[in-house]
Scaffold this motif. Structure first.
Motif, PDB file in Angstrom:
ATOM      1  N   ALA A 182      49.192  22.904   4.215  1.00 26.36           N
ATOM      2  CA  ALA A 182      48.447  23.577   5.279  1.00 26.36           C
ATOM      3  C   ALA A 182      48.895  25.033   5.345  1.00 26.36           C
ATOM      4  CB  ALA A 182      48.683  22.893   6.608  1.00 26.36           C
ATOM      5  N   THR A 183      47.947  25.943   5.231  1.00 28.18           N
ATOM      6  CA  THR A 183      48.265  27.367   5.324  1.00 28.18           C
ATOM      7  C   THR A 183      47.781  27.963   6.638  1.00 28.18           C
ATOM      8  OG1 THR A 183      46.207  27.935   4.179  1.00 28.18           O
ATOM      9  CG2 THR A 183      48.207  27.704   2.824  1.00 28.18           C
ATOM     10  N   LYS A 184      47.080  27.150   7.437  1.00 30.08           N
ATOM     11  CA  LYS A 184      46.553  27.630   8.715  1.00 30.08           C
ATOM     12  C   LYS A 184      46.571  26.488   9.720  1.00 30.08           C
ATOM     13  CE  LYS A 184      42.060  29.103  10.605  1.00 30.08           C
ATOM     14  NZ  LYS A 184      40.675  29.395  10.203  1.00 30.08           N
ATOM     15  N   VAL A 185      46.919  26.823  10.953  1.00 33.50           N
ATOM     16  CA  VAL A 185      46.772  25.876  12.056  1.00 33.50           C
ATOM     17  C   VAL A 185      45.975  26.587  13.140  1.00 33.50           C
ATOM     18  CG1 VAL A 185      49.024  26.472  13.045  1.00 33.50           C
ATOM     19  CG2 VAL A 185      47.941  24.342  13.697  1.00 33.50           C
ATOM     20  N   SER A 186      45.030  25.873  13.693  1.00 34.52           N
ATOM     21  CA  SER A 186      44.182  26.411  14.751  1.00 34.52           C
ATOM     22  C   SER A 186      44.333  25.516  15.973  1.00 34.52           C
ATOM     23  CB  SER A 186      42.723  26.421  14.279  1.00 34.52           C
ATOM     24  OG  SER A 186      41.881  26.896  15.291  1.00 34.52           O
ATOM     25  N   VAL A 187      44.553  26.139  17.127  1.00 31.67           N
ATOM     26  CA  VAL A 187      44.691  25.397  18.374  1.00 31.67           C
ATOM     27  C   VAL A 187      43.687  25.952  19.375  1.00 31.67           C
ATOM     28  CG1 VAL A 187      46.238  24.717  20.250  1.00 31.67           C
ATOM     29  CG2 VAL A 187      47.153  25.018  17.944  1.00 31.67           C
ATOM     30  N   GLY A 188      42.871  25.060  19.891  1.00 27.67           N
ATOM     31  CA  GLY A 188      41.906  25.440  20.912  1.00 27.67           C
ATOM     32  C   GLY A 188      42.176  24.676  22.188  1.00 27.67           C
ATOM     33  N   ILE A 189      41.893  25.291  23.309  1.00 21.96           N
ATOM     34  CA  ILE A 189      42.089  24.658  24.606  1.00 21.96           C
ATOM     35  C   ILE A 189      40.714  24.352  25.201  1.00 21.96           C
ATOM     36  CG2 ILE A 189      43.091  24.877  26.904  1.00 21.96           C
ATOM     37  CD1 ILE A 189      45.190  24.842  24.622  1.00 21.96           C
ATOM     38  N   VAL A 190      40.458  23.076  25.460  1.00 17.68           N
ATOM     39  CA  VAL A 190      39.202  22.626  26.052  1.00 17.68           C
ATOM     40  C   VAL A 190      39.476  22.331  27.522  1.00 17.68           C
ATOM     41  CG1 VAL A 190      37.358  20.898  25.959  1.00 17.68           C
ATOM     42  CG2 VAL A 190      38.460  21.667  23.835  1.00 17.68           C
ATOM     43  N   ALA A 191      38.873  23.128  28.414  1.00 16.28           N
ATOM     44  CA  ALA A 191      39.185  23.059  29.844  1.00 16.28           C
ATOM     45  C   ALA A 191      38.606  21.828  30.537  1.00 16.28           C
ATOM     46  CB  ALA A 191      38.693  24.322  30.542  1.00 16.28           C
ATOM     47  N   HIS A 192      37.417  21.394  30.111  1.00 13.35           N
ATOM     48  CA  HIS A 192      36.783  20.242  30.759  1.00 13.35           C
ATOM     49  C   HIS A 192      35.787  19.614  29.791  1.00 13.35           C
ATOM     50  CE1 HIS A 192      33.120  22.640  31.385  1.00 13.35           C
ATOM     51  NE2 HIS A 192      33.936  23.635  31.728  1.00 13.35           N
ATOM     52  N   ASP A 193      35.312  18.433  30.135  1.00 13.58           N
ATOM     53  CA  ASP A 193      34.376  17.702  29.300  1.00 13.58           C
ATOM     54  C   ASP A 193      33.150  18.561  29.010  1.00 13.58           C
ATOM     55  OD1 ASP A 193      33.268  15.587  27.880  1.00 13.58           O
ATOM     56  OD2 ASP A 193      32.394  14.661  29.658  1.00 13.58           O
ATOM     57  N   GLY A 194      32.802  18.711  27.741  1.00 18.53           N
ATOM     58  CA  GLY A 194      31.642  19.476  27.330  1.00 18.53           C
ATOM     59  C   GLY A 194      31.892  20.965  27.123  1.00 18.53           C
ATOM     60  N   ALA A 195      33.080  21.433  27.457  1.00 22.31           N
ATOM     61  CA  ALA A 195      33.384  22.863  27.306  1.00 22.31           C
ATOM     62  C   ALA A 195      33.723  23.192  25.862  1.00 22.31           C
ATOM     63  CB  ALA A 195      34.561  23.251  28.202  1.00 22.31           C
ATOM     64  N   ASP A 196      33.466  24.438  25.475  1.00 23.06           N
ATOM     65  CA  ASP A 196      33.914  24.937  24.182  1.00 23.06           C
ATOM     66  C   ASP A 196      35.395  25.260  24.275  1.00 23.06           C
ATOM     67  OD1 ASP A 196      31.401  24.806  22.994  1.00 23.06           O
ATOM     68  OD2 ASP A 196      30.883  26.858  23.585  1.00 23.06           O
ATOM     69  N   ALA A 197      36.067  25.232  23.149  1.00 23.78           N
ATOM     70  CA  ALA A 197      37.482  25.593  23.112  1.00 23.78           C
ATOM     71  C   ALA A 197      37.644  27.081  23.391  1.00 23.78           C
ATOM     72  CB  ALA A 197      38.087  25.239  21.758  1.00 23.78           C
ATOM     73  N   ASP A 198      38.423  27.392  24.419  1.00 26.91           N
ATOM     74  CA  ASP A 198      38.688  28.782  24.772  1.00 26.91           C
ATOM     75  C   ASP A 198      39.891  28.817  25.702  1.00 26.91           C
ATOM     76  OD1 ASP A 198      38.247  31.589  24.916  1.00 26.91           O
ATOM     77  OD2 ASP A 198      37.296  31.302  26.877  1.00 26.91           O
ATOM     78  N   PRO A 199      40.951  29.449  25.304  1.00 26.35           N
ATOM     79  CA  PRO A 199      41.133  30.292  24.139  1.00 26.35           C
ATOM     80  C   PRO A 199      41.412  29.480  22.869  1.00 26.35           C
ATOM     81  CG  PRO A 199      43.166  30.244  25.384  1.00 26.35           C
ATOM     82  CD  PRO A 199      42.144  29.442  26.169  1.00 26.35           C
ATOM     83  N   VAL A 200      41.307  30.174  21.728  1.00 28.13           N
ATOM     84  CA  VAL A 200      41.645  29.601  20.428  1.00 28.13           C
ATOM     85  C   VAL A 200      42.645  30.542  19.757  1.00 28.13           C
ATOM     86  CG1 VAL A 200      40.787  28.932  18.149  1.00 28.13           C
ATOM     87  CG2 VAL A 200      39.378  28.517  20.178  1.00 28.13           C
ATOM     88  N   GLU A 201      43.722  29.973  19.272  1.00 28.37           N
ATOM     89  CA  GLU A 201      44.725  30.759  18.537  1.00 28.37           C
ATOM     90  C   GLU A 201      44.866  30.188  17.139  1.00 28.37           C
ATOM     91  OE1 GLU A 201      46.699  33.440  19.103  1.00 28.37           O
ATOM     92  OE2 GLU A 201      45.777  33.809  21.055  1.00 28.37           O
ATOM     93  N   ARG A 202      45.186  31.065  16.179  1.00 27.51           N
ATOM     94  CA  ARG A 202      45.382  30.647  14.787  1.00 27.51           C
ATOM     95  C   ARG A 202      46.681  31.238  14.268  1.00 27.51           C
ATOM     96  NH1 ARG A 202      40.338  32.117  15.941  1.00 27.51           N
ATOM     97  NH2 ARG A 202      38.627  30.715  15.420  1.00 27.51           N
ATOM     98  N   TRP A 203      47.385  30.446  13.468  1.00 22.81           N
ATOM     99  CA  TRP A 203      48.603  30.909  12.803  1.00 22.81           C
ATOM    100  C   TRP A 203      48.448  30.622  11.320  1.00 22.81           C
ATOM    101  CZ3 TRP A 203      48.398  28.348  17.392  1.00 22.81           C
ATOM    102  CH2 TRP A 203      48.971  28.986  18.493  1.00 22.81           C
ATOM    103  N   PHE A 204      48.990  31.531  10.495  1.00 22.14           N
ATOM    104  CA  PHE A 204      48.868  31.421   9.050  1.00 22.14           C
ATOM    105  C   PHE A 204      50.253  31.366   8.408  1.00 22.14           C
ATOM    106  CE2 PHE A 204      45.143  33.458  10.702  1.00 22.14           C
ATOM    107  CZ  PHE A 204      44.107  32.829  10.037  1.00 22.14           C
ATOM    108  N   CYS A 205      50.379  30.553   7.368  1.00 19.73           N
ATOM    109  CA  CYS A 205      51.621  30.427   6.600  1.00 19.73           C
ATOM    110  C   CYS A 205      51.270  30.581   5.128  1.00 19.73           C
ATOM    111  CB  CYS A 205      52.267  29.065   6.824  1.00 19.73           C
ATOM    112  SG  CYS A 205      52.863  28.786   8.471  1.00 19.73           S
TER     113      CYS A 205
END
Length: 130
Positions: free
Chosen positions: A39-62
């Motif tokens: 894995a050279t990338k990990v992406s983490v998104g925060i989903v606030a409630h049912d049906g919501a889009d992930a926001d914020p989203v952060e990415r880290w690269f290795c």
């Protein structure tokens, strides 16, 4: 960071994921790589409630290590999840695709020219399709 500290962050992330759904917000954790071995990338998104889009989203690269085991990356992921107040963590136990983004790193509707491993491959099962 000591080896013990690094293991603590990996264990903490795994424990949060094993708990299953404990309410919102939910942190979604996805690992990406040029193939299914590193894995050279990990992406983490925060989903606030049912049906919501992930926001914020952060990415880290290795570039030189595996993001699943890189101590600094895993620490950053755990800290981000905790800072966002996520009550649940959803993840899969595999690399689920190419680290490059369609429409950003290569044209929409095309396969990534840098990651031939993922061409004609189901990202969830890893099996070749078509």
């Amino acid at each position: 960071m000591t080896l013990k500290e690094a293991q603590w962050y990996r264990d903490r992330l795994a424990k949060k994921a094993r708990r299953g759904f404990c309410g919102y917000p939910v942190a979604t954790v996805a690992f990406y790589g040029p193939d299914d071995r590193r894995a050279t990338k990990v992406s983490v998104g925060i989903v606030a409630h049912d049906g919501a889009d992930a926001d914020p989203v952060e990415r880290w690269f290795c570039e030189t290590s595996d993001a699943r085991t890189d101590p600094a990356t895993i620490e950053a992921v755990v800290r981000f999840i905790e800072e966002q107040g996520a009550r649940s963590v959803a993840t899969v136990d595999r690399i689920i695709g190419c680290p490059h983004e369609e429409g950003i790193d290569y044209p929409e509707g095309e396969a990534c020219p840098l990651c031939p491993f993922w061409r004609n491959r189901d990202r969830w099962s890893g099996e070749i399709i078509g």
